[in-house]
Design an enzyme around this catalytic site. Structure first.
Site, short mmCIF file in Angstrom:
data_model
loop_
_atom_site.label_atom_id
_atom_site.label_comp_id
_atom_site.label_asym_id
_atom_site.label_seq_id
_atom_site.Cartn_x
_atom_site.Cartn_y
_atom_site.Cartn_z
NE ARG A 223 -4.55 -1.56 0.43
CZ ARG A 223 -4.21 -2.76 -0.72
NH1 ARG A 223 -3.28 -2.60 -1.71
NH2 ARG A 223 -5.60 -2.84 -0.54
CG HIS A 271 -2.65 0.48 -7.53
ND1 HIS A 271 -3.18 0.87 -6.41
CD2 HIS A 271 -2.53 -0.52 -7.33
CE1 HIS A 271 -3.25 0.00 -5.86
NE2 HIS A 271 -3.35 -1.24 -6.29
#
Length: 308
Positions: A223, A271
């Site tokens: 994350r 991502h």
């Protein structure tokens, strides 16, 4: 009829509407910022607008559209509401591919070859066996555990660190605060696959980088909030770290002016390490809506005490 709100501050989730209706035509679906969202019983979310659940008096279920839930619970009043995530077996396969590419980038000296190409400099580096590359996985959950074992099966010297003790075939495991330093000390390529919790926020910072051997590298696909960018840039500038492959960032998209875009030795990806197929996402959401109506146990519910 169950009203479902599609909530995001950064993406238009309305593309999920026909997919969800194909699963359950009885659903009443509203997409933020439609005010009808505030009367919904189910929130289907990605990066929920801050404080929104407190304005939803009929809310009974919060459902992430991804494997992580941190960005759908942060800054929200959950008041004991169940939170569910998506579990897709293919997520692990995609993550394995990304991590293997990141490990190979450093193990096989592709980072150095690309830097040399920009200088038109021909240099062959010695090829070392996989057993000579010590990979360390931070996070040994469903994804991390599978990736660790697959890398070990490929011959890499794999270690893993987790909050609580784990035992994995072919993997040297460490756990807890007392296990973190020895884990980092034996790691040439650090791979972060941790969930985001209060305990893991900022874990990829100066203390972590200093504990790695000189010349170590980072592959980060956990994350964005795990990473302290200034500490990484300092470790790269000093030469203590060799490079980093980064897929997640606290602010996404990564702002064009951010120093990480241009930092030598850093690879930025958008991502893309792995994502659940939307057919899986909508099936699991529709199934949990049906379970909620029937008063049956929900699938893939998050443990609120652990945050994952």
């Amino acid at each position: 009829m169950t009203r479902v709100a599609l909530l995001s501050r950064s993406a238009d989730l309305d593309f999920l509407r026909p997919l969800l209706l194909a699963q359950d035509a009885s659903l009443d679906i509203a997409t933020w910022p439609d005010p009808r969202c505030l009367q919904a019983e189910v929130a289907v979310c990605w990066q929920t607008p801050p404080g929104l659940y407190a304005q939803m008096p009929h809310l009974r279920l919060v459902h992430s559209i991804a494997a992580g839930v941190d960005n759908v619970v942060a800054g929200q009043d959950l008041r004991g509401l169940p939170v569910c995530r998506v579990v897709d077996p293919l997520l692990a396969q995609g993550m394995l591919q990304y991590v293997l590419w990141g490990v190979l980038h450093f193990h096989r000296h592709f980072d150095r070859a690309l830097a040399n190409q920009r200088r038109a400099h021909w240099q062959r580096h010695a090829q070392t066996p996989a057993s000579g590359c010590r990979v360390g996985l931070m996070g040994l959950g469903e994804l991390g555990g599978l990736v660790a074992q697959r890398l070990a099966a490929m011959g890499y010297a794999v270690g893993g660190w987790s909050r609580t003790p784990r035992s994995l075939a072919g993997v040297q495991t460490f756990s807890g605060a007392e296990g973190r330093q020895p884990f980092l000390a034996r790691t040439d390529v650090l791979v972060c696959l941790l969930p985001l919790t209060d305990a893991t926020r900022g874990i990829l910072g100066a203390e972590c980088f200093a504990a790695l051997p000189a010349g170590a590298a980072l592959v980060h696909c956990g994350r964005g909030e795990h990473l302290v960018p200034d500490d990484l840039l300092a470790a790269l500038d000093s030469g203590h770290l060799r490079g980093a492959v980064l897929d997640v960032f606290e602010t996404e998209p990564l702002p064009a002016e951010h120093a990480l875009w241009r930092a030598p030795g850093v690879v930025v990806t958008p991502h893309m390490a792995s994502m659940a197929g939307f057919d899986v996402v909508v099936r699991q959401i529709a199934d949990n809506v049906a379970r909620l109506r029937a008063g049956r146990p929900l699938q893939h519910q998050v443990d609120s005490t652990q945050g994952y």
